[in-house]
Enzyme design. Structure first.
Site, mmCIF file in Angstrom:
data_model
loop_
_atom_site.group_PDB
_atom_site.id
_atom_site.type_symbol
_atom_site.label_atom_id
_atom_site.label_comp_id
_atom_site.label_asym_id
_atom_site.label_seq_id
_atom_site.Cartn_x
_atom_site.Cartn_y
_atom_site.Cartn_z
ATOM 1 N N GLY A 169 43.278 59.695 41.238
ATOM 2 C CA GLY A 169 42.169 60.320 41.958
ATOM 3 C C GLY A 169 40.831 60.126 41.272
ATOM 4 N N GLY A 170 40.134 61.225 41.037
ATOM 5 C CA GLY A 170 38.804 61.154 40.422
ATOM 6 C C GLY A 170 38.827 60.537 39.040
ATOM 7 N N GLY A 404 27.436 22.334 43.619
ATOM 8 C CA GLY A 404 26.779 23.644 43.651
ATOM 9 C C GLY A 404 26.983 24.396 42.352
ATOM 10 C CB ALA A 405 29.809 24.511 39.970
#
Ligand code: HXC
Length: 508
Positions: A169-170, A404-405
């Site tokens: 949970g938290g 692109g790298a």
């Protein structure tokens, strides 16, 4: 007077016992330390000052009014790590499973607020089952207050979470909003809901380790940035990490004395790159040989191993390193590697830690698995993170920088301040064979061979880029440490103003 002092001692002793001898023994039998033993190991000896030791919960539901334990399941305060102030809270699993009540939340909030005022790091040691079930919405409200402070502190002071027991949970959502999460192997788990609830809701039978052990989060999900063998190792490594981190976004990086000469030459780097361009080599060797005293703290070591991220020092000052790893998937950029590096670059930029990037990347990983998994968006995260960074950026291309790298890996075009290449660098749209097969599609074998040779000679070198000034200099591998040290010294006063805006819109 003596009586009063004795009373204080008694109340302190009671608080220090937490959930009692039986539960402390159970904690030790599981191979875990108690909340206080952990603090002793993390902080400099005798430096811990505790707050709110006598705080108790105010719940009266489910017979809780009869079960009050001073401290209410969390030990909070401040101390020092190698002389530098840190704030911390350490969840006590022996008290209601370390779960968070309204008053327990107020203790955490107090140290969060103090850390922000003092501009010092905050460390959470987690071993806790989330919201205290008996308190219901009062506990949920407490978590909300903690979460909000996690977010406000993000990018202002470093926040570190160490998961040292079963957490739900938290107690997983608050760590998820901090800068780093580390786990302890075989004794710590992170899940939104535990195996029992999973079984009830989905009928899935799963162990705690399979659902949320270090083998899941430090390797597959990337929720955790690393895992250590036991509590002692984890805490000692956190001391090491803190030494690399600035106290806040305006404190500057810490500076430690070093015996390692910044002019140190390493001849072995001249033979690091194999003759065969398809043969891998270990980029970490370069990192270890460049940083002061070979001291490198890796972040995310077991996740997306095709990219290496972590902290080292040059001239005693912290530097973030990002490096493609040719040993794993040839160092390709895929979704996981892009996400991992993007988060690291953003941390460094937020805290004014200069970034050194070592590039050997054959491109982005093609294929449906990557495209369906959102490679475009994940790759864009890294492109965005580098383009947005205003810290000194020093880049060294050791071998491939394709497609692109090339642009993404802190190229000159997106903000690289000093871009160096080794003589072995190959900066091109793609490898020679692939390029020629596209340009001369249908060509006979002789044409392909001749054109491949020509492409290699012309493009697979650093010089086309250097002729255009995209590469500032082609440097000798053995001088890499010296050149980086000089570059960082020169860039120490770098200042860049980005346009005023509320915040950017990172492709999350
Ligand atoms: C009150 C709790 C508790 C909780 C554990 N305990 N979790 N008490 N509230 N949330 C108590 C147990 O009653 C027990 O008390 C002691 O802690 C140890 O727990 P065990 O179950 O015996 O230990 P273990 O088998 O190791 O299992 C640990 C655990 C499990 C996996 C954490 O206790 C568990 O699943 N707890 C509930 C987790 C949960 O669902 N929490 C609420 C999440 S909601 P005794 O007296 O026997 O020592 C939440 C909302 C936040 O947090 C918002 C998120 C966005």
């Amino acid at each position: 007077m003596k009586d009063i002092i004795e009373k204080l001692e008694t109340r302190r002793a009671e608080a220090k016992l937490g959930g009692g001898e039986r539960r402390i023994e159970a904690q030790h039998n599981k191979g875990k330390l108690t909340a206080r033993e952990r603090i002793e190991l993390l902080l400099d000896k005798g430096s811990f000052e505790e707050f709110d030791m006598f705080v108790e919960h105010r719940s009266a539901e489910f017979g809780m009014e009869k079960q009050k334990i001073p401290g209410d399941g969390v030990v909070t305060g401040w101390g020092t790590v190698n002389g530098r102030t840190v704030y911390l809270f350490s969840k006590d699993f022996t008290v209601f499973g370390g779960s968070l009540s309204e008053t327990h939340a107020q203790k955490i909030i107090k140290v969060q607020d103090m850390a922000m005022k003092a501009r010092a790091p905050i460390i959470g040691l987690f071993d806790a089952g989330g919201a205290r079930i008996q308190e219901g919405v009062a506990a949920l409200g407490g978590y909300g207050e903690v979460f909000k402070r996690n977010v406000i502190a993000s990018g202002v002071i470093p926040q570190i979470s160490v998961i040292m027991g079963p957490c739900a949970g938290g107690d997983v959502y608050s760590p998820a909003m901090t800068d780093f999460i580390f786990m302890v192997k075989d004794t710590s788990y992170m899940f939104v809901t535990g195996p029992d609830v999973v079984k009830t809701v989905t009928n899935e039978v799963v162990t705690a380790e399979e659902l949320g052990g270090a083998s899941v989060h430090a390797v597959r999900s990337s929720v955790a940035d690393g895992a250590f063998d036991n509590d002692v190792e984890a805490l000692l490594q956190m001391r090491r990490l803190i030494d690399f981190l600035p106290s806040s976004n305006d404190s500057g990086v810490p500076e430690w004395p070093t015996q390692d000469d910044t002019d140190r030459i390493d001849e072995s780097l001249d033979t690091l790159i194999p003759d065969n361009p398809n043969k891998p080599y270990d980029i970490k060797e370069l990192i270890f040989k460049v940083v002061d005293e070979g001291d490198f703290f890796e972040i995310g070591e077991t996740f997306a191993r095709n990219i290496v991220t972590g902290f080292g020092r040059i001239a005693g000052r912290s530097v973030g390193f990002v490096a493609n790893q040719p040993m794993v998937l040839a160092g390709v950029l895929d979704s996981d590697a892009s996400r991992k590096a993007a988060r690291f670059v953003r941390f460094c930029d937020a805290f004014n830690i200069p970034i050194v990037t070592f590039v050997d990347v054959p491109g982005f990983l093609p294929g449906t698995a990557q495209e369906y998994g959102g490679l475009i968006k994940h790759g864009a995260k890294l492109l965005f993170a580098y383009s947005q960074a205003t810290v000194p950026l020093v880049t060294v291309i050791t071998r491939k920088a394709f497609g692109g790298a090339y642009d993404v890996m802190a190229s000159k075009h997106i903000g690289g301040d000093l871009n160096y290449a080794w003589p072995t660098a190959q900066i091109a749209v793609m490898g020679a064979k692939g390029a020629v097969e596209i340009i001369f599609r249908g060509g006979d074998a002789d044409t392909i061979a001749a054109q491949t040779k020509q492409y290699e000679d012309r493009f697979l070198s650093p010089f086309v880029a250097a002729e255009r000034g995209y590469i500032d200099d082609v440097i000798m591998p053995h001088s890499t440490r010296r050149r980086i040290a000089r570059a960082l010294a020169m860039l120490k006063g770098k200042q860049v103003e980005m346009p005023k805006r509320k915040h950017d819109n990172l492709p999350v």
